[in-house]
Scaffold this active site. Sequence first.
Site, mmCIF file in Angstrom:
data_model
loop_
_atom_site.group_PDB
_atom_site.id
_atom_site.type_symbol
_atom_site.label_atom_id
_atom_site.label_comp_id
_atom_site.label_asym_id
_atom_site.label_seq_id
_atom_site.Cartn_x
_atom_site.Cartn_y
_atom_site.Cartn_z
ATOM 1 N N SER A 135 -4.291 2.950 4.552
ATOM 2 C CA SER A 135 -4.568 2.265 3.292
ATOM 3 C C SER A 135 -4.544 0.745 3.482
ATOM 4 C CB SER A 135 -3.530 2.690 2.253
ATOM 5 O OG SER A 135 -3.836 2.122 1.007
ATOM 6 N N LYS A 139 0.810 -1.225 0.000
ATOM 7 C CA LYS A 139 0.000 0.000 0.000
ATOM 8 C C LYS A 139 0.845 1.279 0.000
ATOM 9 C CE LYS A 139 -3.585 -0.642 -0.491
ATOM 10 N NZ LYS A 139 -4.149 -1.046 -1.832
ATOM 11 N N HIS A 185 7.360 -7.366 -2.198
ATOM 12 C CA HIS A 185 7.110 -6.616 -0.958
ATOM 13 C C HIS A 185 8.095 -7.082 0.122
ATOM 14 C CE1 HIS A 185 3.560 -4.598 -2.305
ATOM 15 N NE2 HIS A 185 2.734 -5.626 -2.232
#
Length: 300
Positions: free
Chosen positions: A143, A49, A113
């Site tokens: 988020s 995010k 990630h």
Amino acid sequence: MALTPELSKQAKWKEIAGIPLAAATVDNWNQIQAFKAKPDDLLICTYPKSGTTWIQEIVDMIEQNGDVEKCQRDIIQHRHPFIEWARPPQPSALKLGVDKANEMPSPRILKTHLSTQLLPPSFWKSNCKFLYVARNAKDCMVSYYHFYRMSQVLPDPGTWDEYFETFISGKVNWGSWFDHVRGWWEIRDRYKILFLFYEDMKRDPKREIQKVMQFMGKNLDEEVLEKIVQETSFEKMKENPMTNRSTVPKSILDQSISPFMRKGTVGDWKNHFTVAQNEKFDEIYRQKMKGTSINFCMEL
């Protein structure tokens, strides 16, 4: 005993070095770690995010010389293999992210990630390029909360207050924001890393896209650059089925709960944090980021 949906969701997560990851990722860890990076790879790295889809679309538009049709060739999540992606064994299972990357012709654009400590070792040895985007922790937290709510494969985040504690303790998928951002920031001069800030991309998209273009070794003219700025705006991408995740089944991402592309703004944290939470967060931030030179913009 039949598992309740909540328990079955919880059961899909395991840890590597104290960092929560999808169980299927952990079960395929050896294969992921054995991945062979190449010198001409470009790895897009983000904490979840933090503008991942946005930077992917920018990179793809640059790679395709601003050709919108070529960028419509497939959904964004299929264009750049997600190296730690794995699914539990099932007949219709997609291939591992590393398998998809291995099938891809060079030069490859890949995505992760993973924090620096979990990245497959070949990336450090291959002398490839890394593109990291960091987003201020407060907006990132908000988020991610809404993403947890709409994701049907992540644990239930509980109330905002409960989730706030989960996030600051790093017990979210892919681990601590503090460790992730700090880890990448501290090695930015040791490897070919372009370190960008989400807030700078919002403030002056053209300037930041130019940086990416130069980093990729591309020289596109002003007209193409302007086109990329327009095509990668939040409004355009929110309406684009190739980027807005509208093709993902509701059983995985329920966008009736919260849209995948929700606001894309800077400062939305002020609509969620209480005064007490903000004070607590600032104190934890000071402790966790002590001694680092990184500076974030909290509102535009």
